[in-house]
Design a protein around this motif. Structure first.
Motif, PDB file in Angstrom:
ATOM      1  N   UNK A 185       0.830  -1.202   0.000  1.00 59.23           N
ATOM      2  CA  UNK A 185       0.000   0.000   0.000  1.00 59.23           C
ATOM      3  C   UNK A 185       0.871   1.263   0.000  1.00 59.23           C
ATOM      4  N   UNK A 186       1.907   1.259   0.844  1.00 58.50           N
ATOM      5  CA  UNK A 186       2.805   2.413   0.922  1.00 58.50           C
ATOM      6  C   UNK A 186       3.599   2.597  -0.368  1.00 58.50           C
ATOM      7  N   UNK A 187       3.981   1.491  -0.973  1.00 56.48           N
ATOM      8  CA  UNK A 187       4.707   1.553  -2.248  1.00 56.48           C
ATOM      9  C   UNK A 187       3.796   2.107  -3.344  1.00 56.48           C
ATOM     10  N   UNK A 188       2.531   1.671  -3.323  1.00 57.51           N
ATOM     11  CA  UNK A 188       1.559   2.215  -4.274  1.00 57.51           C
ATOM     12  C   UNK A 188       1.439   3.722  -4.144  1.00 57.51           C
ATOM     13  N   UNK A 189       1.420   4.205  -2.911  1.00 60.75           N
ATOM     14  CA  UNK A 189       1.349   5.657  -2.667  1.00 60.75           C
ATOM     15  C   UNK A 189       2.594   6.366  -3.191  1.00 60.75           C
ATOM     16  N   UNK A 190       3.735   5.729  -3.012  1.00 64.97           N
ATOM     17  CA  UNK A 190       4.979   6.316  -3.519  1.00 64.97           C
ATOM     18  C   UNK A 190       4.973   6.391  -5.043  1.00 64.97           C
ATOM     19  N   UNK A 191       4.501   5.331  -5.676  1.00 63.29           N
ATOM     20  CA  UNK A 191       4.395   5.328  -7.143  1.00 63.29           C
ATOM     21  C   UNK A 191       3.406   6.400  -7.621  1.00 63.29           C
ATOM     22  N   UNK A 192       2.296   6.512  -6.902  1.00 61.76           N
ATOM     23  CA  UNK A 192       1.297   7.517  -7.272  1.00 61.76           C
ATOM     24  C   UNK A 192       1.871   8.925  -7.149  1.00 61.76           C
ATOM     25  N   UNK A 193       2.595   9.166  -6.058  1.00 58.50           N
ATOM     26  CA  UNK A 193       3.183  10.483  -5.803  1.00 58.50           C
ATOM     27  C   UNK A 193       4.210  10.855  -6.871  1.00 58.50           C
ATOM     28  N   UNK A 194       4.922   9.854  -7.385  1.00 56.27           N
ATOM     29  CA  UNK A 194       5.954  10.105  -8.407  1.00 56.27           C
ATOM     30  C   UNK A 194       5.412   9.896  -9.827  1.00 56.27           C
ATOM     31  N   UNK A 195       4.091   9.827  -9.927  1.00 51.32           N
ATOM     32  CA  UNK A 195       3.404   9.752 -11.228  1.00 51.32           C
ATOM     33  C   UNK A 195       3.697   8.469 -12.007  1.00 51.32           C
ATOM     34  N   UNK A 196       4.039   7.413 -11.301  1.00 50.23           N
ATOM     35  CA  UNK A 196       4.205   6.097 -11.934  1.00 50.23           C
ATOM     36  C   UNK A 196       2.876   5.352 -11.748  1.00 50.23           C
ATOM     37  N   UNK A 197       1.891   5.773 -12.505  1.00 51.03           N
ATOM     38  CA  UNK A 197       0.508   5.426 -12.199  1.00 51.03           C
ATOM     39  C   UNK A 197       0.160   3.966 -12.490  1.00 51.03           C
ATOM     40  N   UNK A 198       0.738   3.394 -13.518  1.00 46.31           N
ATOM     41  CA  UNK A 198       0.496   1.973 -13.816  1.00 46.31           C
ATOM     42  C   UNK A 198       1.044   1.097 -12.697  1.00 46.31           C
ATOM     43  N   UNK A 199       2.254   1.439 -12.238  1.00 50.45           N
ATOM     44  CA  UNK A 199       2.844   0.691 -11.127  1.00 50.45           C
ATOM     45  C   UNK A 199       2.022   0.879  -9.862  1.00 50.45           C
TER      46      UNK A 199
END
Length: 212
Positions: free
Chosen positions: A15-29
């Motif tokens: 979940x936290x990794x998903x948030x990090x990806x979202x924050x850095x605009x790596x939306x597919x990841x």
């Protein structure tokens, strides 16, 4: 020996990794990682709802937000509504828990923004007002004079009414939220300066519209 014992930690990390990806605009990841966390948290919540439903709702809310920003609007609505159902139960069972109250208010506001985005104006107004009533009731029960979450909820609803040209409703809410924000601005003047200016300008525009 017992890999399933570590599933809560694995889901939290995902979940936290998903948030990090979202924050850095790596939306597919972000989407893939959130969904992996969701599968685990669903299984955990099925076995022990009281322990894991809060975490399940958090991941659903995160997914709803991500889907909204990637224009997967139906998926966003489904995720938010499921999160909403869980968080309503949590608040009902823990009425004086501030974190659960804030969590439900947040999902309602997110869903309201989605409804605005999809031009479901009546639904947006309904959930925004539910969020306001919920937070106002909590603040009253706790005898809290100034509350940042109440102020944020008011501000959100005031903007909604202003943008829909419902100026009387917007004026009443802006006047209330201005008192709240000015109190917080004593501690954080720079952070809130733009919001105060925006509200004051909009109140002047509303006043001028009455004179026409």
């Amino acid at each position: 020996k017992n890999p399933s014992a570590y599933n809560p930690d694995l889901a939290l990390t995902l979940n936290n990794l998903g948030s990090a990806y979202s924050y850095t605009n790596q939306l597919k990841k972000a989407e893939a990682t959130y969904n992996e966390a969701l599968v685990i948290r669903r299984a955990l919540a099925k076995k022990n709802p009281s322990a894991y439903n809060p975490d399940l709702a958090t991941t659903l809310d995160n997914l709803g937000y991500l889907y909204s920003h990637t224009n997967q609007l139906k998926k966003s609505e489904i995720a938010y509504i499921e999160a909403l159902e869980i968080k309503r139960i949590l608040v009902k069972e823990n009425q004086l828990n501030n974190n659960y109250n804030i969590g439900l208010v947040t999902v309602l506001k997110n869903l309201g923004r989605l409804y605005e985005k999809t031009n479901k104006v009546k639904k947006a107004e309904k959930v925004y007002n539910e969020a306001l009533i919920l937070r106002r009731t909590f603040v009253k029960e706790k005898s809290i004079k100034y509350d940042v979450y109440l102020a944020g909820t008011l501000y959100n609803l005031g903007n909604f009414y202003y943008e829909k040209s419902q100026f009387k409703k917007a004026q009443n809410i802006y006047q209330e939220v201005l008192m709240q924000i000015k109190e917080f601005a004593k501690k954080y003047p720079k952070a809130l300066k733009k919001d105060i200016i925006k509200i004051e300008i909009r109140l002047k525009i509303i006043q001028k519209s009455k004179k026409k």
